[in-house]
Design a protein around this motif. Structure first.
Motif, PDB file in Angstrom:
ATOM      1  N   ALA A  58      -4.166  -8.207   9.276  1.00 18.12           N
ATOM      2  CA  ALA A  58      -5.425  -7.654   8.759  1.00 18.12           C
ATOM      3  C   ALA A  58      -5.305  -6.156   8.503  1.00 18.12           C
ATOM      4  O   ALA A  58      -5.804  -5.642   7.498  1.00 18.12           O
ATOM      5  CB  ALA A  58      -6.562  -7.936   9.740  1.00 18.12           C
ATOM      6  N   VAL A  59      -4.639  -5.436   9.409  1.00 19.14           N
ATOM      7  CA  VAL A  59      -4.502  -3.984   9.264  1.00 19.14           C
ATOM      8  C   VAL A  59      -3.586  -3.653   8.090  1.00 19.14           C
ATOM      9  O   VAL A  59      -3.886  -2.772   7.272  1.00 19.14           O
ATOM     10  CB  VAL A  59      -3.952  -3.349  10.558  1.00 19.14           C
ATOM     11  CG1 VAL A  59      -3.840  -1.835  10.403  1.00 19.14           C
ATOM     12  CG2 VAL A  59      -4.850  -3.681  11.737  1.00 19.14           C
ATOM     13  N   CYS A  60      -2.457  -4.359   7.973  1.00 21.43           N
ATOM     14  CA  CYS A  60      -1.482  -4.083   6.908  1.00 21.43           C
ATOM     15  C   CYS A  60      -2.050  -4.364   5.525  1.00 21.43           C
ATOM     16  O   CYS A  60      -1.679  -3.705   4.552  1.00 21.43           O
ATOM     17  CB  CYS A  60      -0.225  -4.931   7.101  1.00 21.43           C
ATOM     18  SG  CYS A  60       0.758  -4.465   8.528  1.00 21.43           S
ATOM     19  N   CYS A  61      -2.947  -5.345   5.449  1.00 24.74           N
ATOM     20  CA  CYS A  61      -3.511  -5.722   4.153  1.00 24.74           C
ATOM     21  C   CYS A  61      -4.800  -4.969   3.853  1.00 24.74           C
ATOM     22  O   CYS A  61      -5.530  -5.311   2.914  1.00 24.74           O
ATOM     23  CB  CYS A  61      -3.731  -7.227   4.091  1.00 24.74           C
ATOM     24  SG  CYS A  61      -2.179  -8.162   4.124  1.00 24.74           S
ATOM     25  N   ASP A  62      -5.076  -3.944   4.638  1.00 26.13           N
ATOM     26  CA  ASP A  62      -6.230  -3.080   4.398  1.00 26.13           C
ATOM     27  C   ASP A  62      -5.767  -1.825   3.669  1.00 26.13           C
ATOM     28  O   ASP A  62      -4.689  -1.288   3.942  1.00 26.13           O
ATOM     29  CB  ASP A  62      -6.886  -2.693   5.733  1.00 26.13           C
ATOM     30  CG  ASP A  62      -8.051  -1.755   5.544  1.00 26.13           C
ATOM     31  OD1 ASP A  62      -9.148  -2.231   5.194  1.00 26.13           O
ATOM     32  OD2 ASP A  62      -7.869  -0.533   5.724  1.00 26.13           O
ATOM     33  N   ARG A  63      -6.572  -1.359   2.747  1.00 26.43           N
ATOM     34  CA  ARG A  63      -6.184  -0.213   1.924  1.00 26.43           C
ATOM     35  C   ARG A  63      -5.838   1.019   2.757  1.00 26.43           C
ATOM     36  O   ARG A  63      -4.894   1.739   2.442  1.00 26.43           O
ATOM     37  CB  ARG A  63      -7.325   0.128   0.953  1.00 26.43           C
ATOM     38  CG  ARG A  63      -7.034   1.292   0.046  1.00 26.43           C
ATOM     39  CD  ARG A  63      -8.114   1.459  -1.004  1.00 26.43           C
ATOM     40  NE  ARG A  63      -7.748   2.497  -1.959  1.00 26.43           N
ATOM     41  CZ  ARG A  63      -8.394   2.725  -3.080  1.00 26.43           C
ATOM     42  NH1 ARG A  63      -9.449   1.991  -3.399  1.00 26.43           N
ATOM     43  NH2 ARG A  63      -8.011   3.685  -3.907  1.00 26.43           N
ATOM     44  N   CYS A  64      -6.600   1.262   3.810  1.00 29.69           N
ATOM     45  CA  CYS A  64      -6.347   2.421   4.681  1.00 29.69           C
ATOM     46  C   CYS A  64      -5.376   2.077   5.804  1.00 29.69           C
ATOM     47  O   CYS A  64      -4.471   2.853   6.116  1.00 29.69           O
ATOM     48  CB  CYS A  64      -7.657   2.932   5.268  1.00 29.69           C
ATOM     49  SG  CYS A  64      -8.845   3.503   4.028  1.00 29.69           S
ATOM     50  N   GLY A  65      -5.557   0.911   6.412  1.00 32.90           N
ATOM     51  CA  GLY A  65      -4.727   0.521   7.543  1.00 32.90           C
ATOM     52  C   GLY A  65      -3.262   0.384   7.199  1.00 32.90           C
ATOM     53  O   GLY A  65      -2.387   0.714   8.013  1.00 32.90           O
ATOM     54  N   GLY A  66      -2.973  -0.108   5.990  1.00 31.10           N
ATOM     55  CA  GLY A  66      -1.572  -0.274   5.585  1.00 31.10           C
ATOM     56  C   GLY A  66      -0.811   1.032   5.621  1.00 31.10           C
ATOM     57  O   GLY A  66       0.352   1.079   6.040  1.00 31.10           O
ATOM     58  N   HIS A  67      -1.460   2.119   5.206  1.00 30.20           N
ATOM     59  CA  HIS A  67      -0.811   3.434   5.227  1.00 30.20           C
ATOM     60  C   HIS A  67      -0.476   3.862   6.654  1.00 30.20           C
ATOM     61  O   HIS A  67       0.565   4.469   6.900  1.00 30.20           O
ATOM     62  CB  HIS A  67      -1.720   4.481   4.577  1.00 30.20           C
ATOM     63  CG  HIS A  67      -1.754   4.426   3.084  1.00 30.20           C
ATOM     64  ND1 HIS A  67      -0.779   4.991   2.298  1.00 30.20           N
ATOM     65  CD2 HIS A  67      -2.643   3.865   2.228  1.00 30.20           C
ATOM     66  CE1 HIS A  67      -1.072   4.804   1.024  1.00 30.20           C
ATOM     67  NE2 HIS A  67      -2.199   4.117   0.952  1.00 30.20           N
ATOM     68  N   VAL A  68      -1.378   3.557   7.601  1.00 31.74           N
ATOM     69  CA  VAL A  68      -1.141   3.937   8.998  1.00 31.74           C
ATOM     70  C   VAL A  68       0.048   3.170   9.568  1.00 31.74           C
ATOM     71  O   VAL A  68       0.912   3.741  10.240  1.00 31.74           O
ATOM     72  CB  VAL A  68      -2.403   3.685   9.850  1.00 31.74           C
ATOM     73  CG1 VAL A  68      -2.107   3.927  11.329  1.00 31.74           C
ATOM     74  CG2 VAL A  68      -3.543   4.595   9.398  1.00 31.74           C
ATOM     75  N   VAL A  69       0.087   1.858   9.302  1.00 41.89           N
ATOM     76  CA  VAL A  69       1.215   1.050   9.794  1.00 41.89           C
ATOM     77  C   VAL A  69       2.528   1.571   9.208  1.00 41.89           C
ATOM     78  O   VAL A  69       3.523   1.706   9.921  1.00 41.89           O
ATOM     79  CB  VAL A  69       1.015  -0.439   9.452  1.00 41.89           C
ATOM     80  CG1 VAL A  69       2.249  -1.243   9.852  1.00 41.89           C
ATOM     81  CG2 VAL A  69      -0.218  -0.987  10.172  1.00 41.89           C
ATOM     82  N   GLU A  70       2.517   1.889   7.912  1.00 40.24           N
ATOM     83  CA  GLU A  70       3.729   2.446   7.283  1.00 40.24           C
ATOM     84  C   GLU A  70       4.153   3.736   7.970  1.00 40.24           C
ATOM     85  O   GLU A  70       5.332   3.930   8.280  1.00 40.24           O
ATOM     86  CB  GLU A  70       3.480   2.714   5.803  1.00 40.24           C
ATOM     87  CG  GLU A  70       3.454   1.492   4.925  1.00 40.24           C
ATOM     88  CD  GLU A  70       3.293   1.854   3.462  1.00 40.24           C
ATOM     89  OE1 GLU A  70       4.225   2.455   2.896  1.00 40.24           O
ATOM     90  OE2 GLU A  70       2.230   1.571   2.893  1.00 40.24           O
ATOM     91  N   SER A  71       3.187   4.621   8.208  1.00 39.78           N
ATOM     92  CA  SER A  71       3.498   5.901   8.857  1.00 39.78           C
ATOM     93  C   SER A  71       4.080   5.675  10.244  1.00 39.78           C
ATOM     94  O   SER A  71       5.049   6.342  10.646  1.00 39.78           O
ATOM     95  CB  SER A  71       2.234   6.759   8.942  1.00 39.78           C
ATOM     96  OG  SER A  71       2.506   7.997   9.561  1.00 39.78           O
ATOM     97  N   GLY A  72       3.508   4.722  10.979  1.00 36.26           N
ATOM     98  CA  GLY A  72       3.998   4.431  12.326  1.00 36.26           C
ATOM     99  C   GLY A  72       5.404   3.855  12.304  1.00 36.26           C
ATOM    100  O   GLY A  72       6.276   4.285  13.065  1.00 36.26           O
TER     101      GLY A  72
END
Length: 581
Positions: A133-147
């Motif tokens: 759910a987080v990865c497929c969210d417009r904002c959340g995906g960026h956070v997962v990538e950064s992490g």
């Protein structure tokens, strides 16, 4: 929440003055009315939980504080720890909020690998299933990538103060520290494999998969930025940086590529999924070349085994498709000679001109022309493509012609035929592709026809060429690659234009390039024309740099000294050139 955070920060920092005092004073009630408390659902948001307005304000101020920088690492670490304390327990809400997402993306690179691992652990949940759910969210995906990107720093814990513990304790501590983040990256990869189809077709989730492929391979490009609507991504490939990876990543990369290959059908039907496969091939080519060759072979076998009309290669259909053509371009760029030869012999022979005329297929043909330049295969491609030059130009596909010329220059083959073919093609205006074409022709062994045509231009035309974004590159290439005699003839026609060139943004760059390749006598002629316009040149934003670089004050007042310096530079340049040859 905010008051408690600020109080704790003051205590840890020894009572330092707050950077943003009184932010939540009279506005607290207003923010409550606008955004509600944490966990409230937003109207028109599909029932999605949103971060409360007070927290949004807090993370906005955190972002402002990050922009100010820190006096030392201790202050930075304390700040990061305080903010992550506020994130704990609601990391998903923060990650999926626009302000919170941007702040977290900036904060995670300042956090320790262990801290990043803890944030990802909360985002993924106990089993990692919440990653989807987080990865497929417009904002959340960026956070997962950064992490996930922070795994490139997983060895830094072993470099920090090794004397603080015994060797055995230090190893255990390092394993535990990198293990948190490593485990989360592996957990994410498992979730991606379990939900591969949904991830690689998703506009946001696919970017996480692409970052994951880079990380598992041990190479990273610059962080992804969210493109503005209506803008196109640059075609240039990003520069990658290699880093050491845990051993587990080598095996996981193989597992992930196997899962992707099980969904190979999506690579030719879905443009988003196609981009994931392109990343997979690029990473494997760089870090696992043997695996890359296997993948290339398997993908080509799939593409060429699809049903098509009798006697027609299915590859011809894929070359004309928006999604699959990009994948084929990548395959061509990474293929060994044997695969390129097979591609031409069994699928493309006799079809190159038709493909070069197609609005989509002409791009893979350009890649094939570029890739074949270092092999004898290029001769066969040239002989076929040259038959359709006029038709290709009429279709407006100048990129094919430019690449043909550039490959002629690289291979040092078919150059005369290329020039003769272009002689009957009038090029009436300055354009990007025309500029690239002439620059490629300037690298040919025989350039007399090209230089002769340049010498037919009037001085005013040459000035226009020098001041044009595309034309300036052409003029610079022709002048700097000419012999002293040939350069002298062109410079003779430029006389009277040097002051205007010097006062032009692009013209001044051309003039500097000319100066760097010019002989002492040619420099003297240029200086003699420039010096009488001293006041104009020294007051112009571009020409003043020319005045300084050419040492024209010395020329005007200490001519002998200027001559001595220029002669010395000329000798050094010639000596260096002789060494290179």
């Amino acid at each position: 929440m905010l008051a408690k955070t600020e109080e704790r920060k003051q205590q840890k920092a020894g009572g330092k003055k707050r950077k943003h005092p009184g932010e939540d004073g009279g506005r607290r009630e207003e923010r409550k009315r606008k955004g509600g408390e944490e966990g409230n659902t937003g109207q028109g948001d599909g029932g999605k939980k949103r971060l409360d307005a007070l927290s949004v304000g807090y993370f906005r101020r955190v972002g402002e504080r990050l922009s100010e920088g820190f006096e030392d690492s201790e202050e930075r670490e304390m700040f990061v720890e305080n903010v992550l304390t506020e994130v704990k327990g609601k990391a998903t809400l923060v990650a999926m909020d626009r302000t919170g997402s941007i702040t977290l993306q900036r904060l995670l690179p300042l956090s320790s690998p262990d801290q990043v691992g803890e944030v990802l652990a909360e985002l993924g949940g106990e089993s990692g299933s919440e990653f989807k759910a987080v990865c497929c969210d417009r904002c959340g995906g960026h956070v997962v990538e950064s992490g996930v990107r922070q795994i490139s720093r997983w060895t830094e814990s072993s470099q920090k103060d090794p004397s603080a513990a015994t060797e055995e304790e230090g190893e255990e501590e390092e394993e535990e520290s990198c293990g948190t983040l490593e485990a989360q990256v592996l957990s994410l990869s498992q979730i991606v494999r379990d939900n591969c189809t949904e991830f690689i077709k998703h506009a946001h989730g696919s970017h996480v998969v692409r970052t994951l492929l880079h990380v598992l391979g041990g190479c990273l490009g610059p962080p992804r930025t969210e493109a503005r609507p209506g803008t196109k991504e640059r075609n240039t490939a990003p520069q990658l940086t290699d880093f050491e990876i845990p051993n587990s990543f080598w095996y996981e990369l193989k597992n992930l590529t196997e899962t992707l290959m099980d969904n190979i059908n999506l690579s030719v039907t879905d443009a988003v999924a196609s981009a994931v496969f392109q990343t997979m091939l690029t990473v494997c080519n760089r870090k696992r070349p043997k695996l890359c060759k296997q993948l290339l072979k398997r993908i080509m076998e799939y593409l060429t085994s699809r049903n098509a009309a009798p006697g027609v290669s299915p590859l011809l259909v894929f070359l004309k498709d928006q999604a699959s053509s990009h994948l084929i371009e990548t395959i061509i760029q990474l293929s060994p000679k044997s695969l390129l030869r097979d591609l031409y012999k069994n699928h493309l022979k006799g079809q190159l001109v038709d493909l070069a005329l197609h609005p989509i297929a002409n791009f893979p043909i350009q890649r094939l022309t570029a890739a074949s330049a270092k092999y004898k295969l290029f001769l066969r491609l040239f002989d076929e493509l040259v038959q359709g030059v006029e038709a290709i130009l009429a279709a407006g596909h100048m990129g094919v012609i430019v690449q043909l010329a550039e490959s002629c220059a690289e291979s040092e083959e078919k150059q005369n035929e290329m020039v003769q073919c272009l002689l009957c093609v009038p090029l009436t205006s300055i354009c990007y592709h025309g500029s690239r074409l002439v620059q490629a022709l300037a690298k040919f062994k025989e350039r007399s026809l090209l230089l002769s045509s340049l010498r037919t231009l009037t001085p005013a035309d040459l000035l226009t060429l020098a001041s044009d974004p595309a034309g300036s590159h052409v003029l610079q290439a022709l002048i700097t690659t000419s012999s002293d005699k040939g350069r002298g003839k062109i410079l003779k026609r430029l006389e009277g234009q040097y002051v205007q060139m010097a006062c032009s943004r692009l013209g001044s760059r051309v003039l500097e390039a000319v100066w760097n390749s010019a002989s002492v006598s040619q420099r003297q002629s240029i200086a003699q024309e420039l010096v009488p316009s001293e006041s104009q040149l020294r007051s112009d934003q571009f020409a003043r740099h020319v005045w300084a670089k050419f040492a024209l004050t010395h020329f005007a007042h200490r001519r002998a000294h200027w001559q001595e310096i220029q002669t010395g530079e000329s000798k050094k340049r010639k000596l260096f050139s002789d060494i290179l040859e």
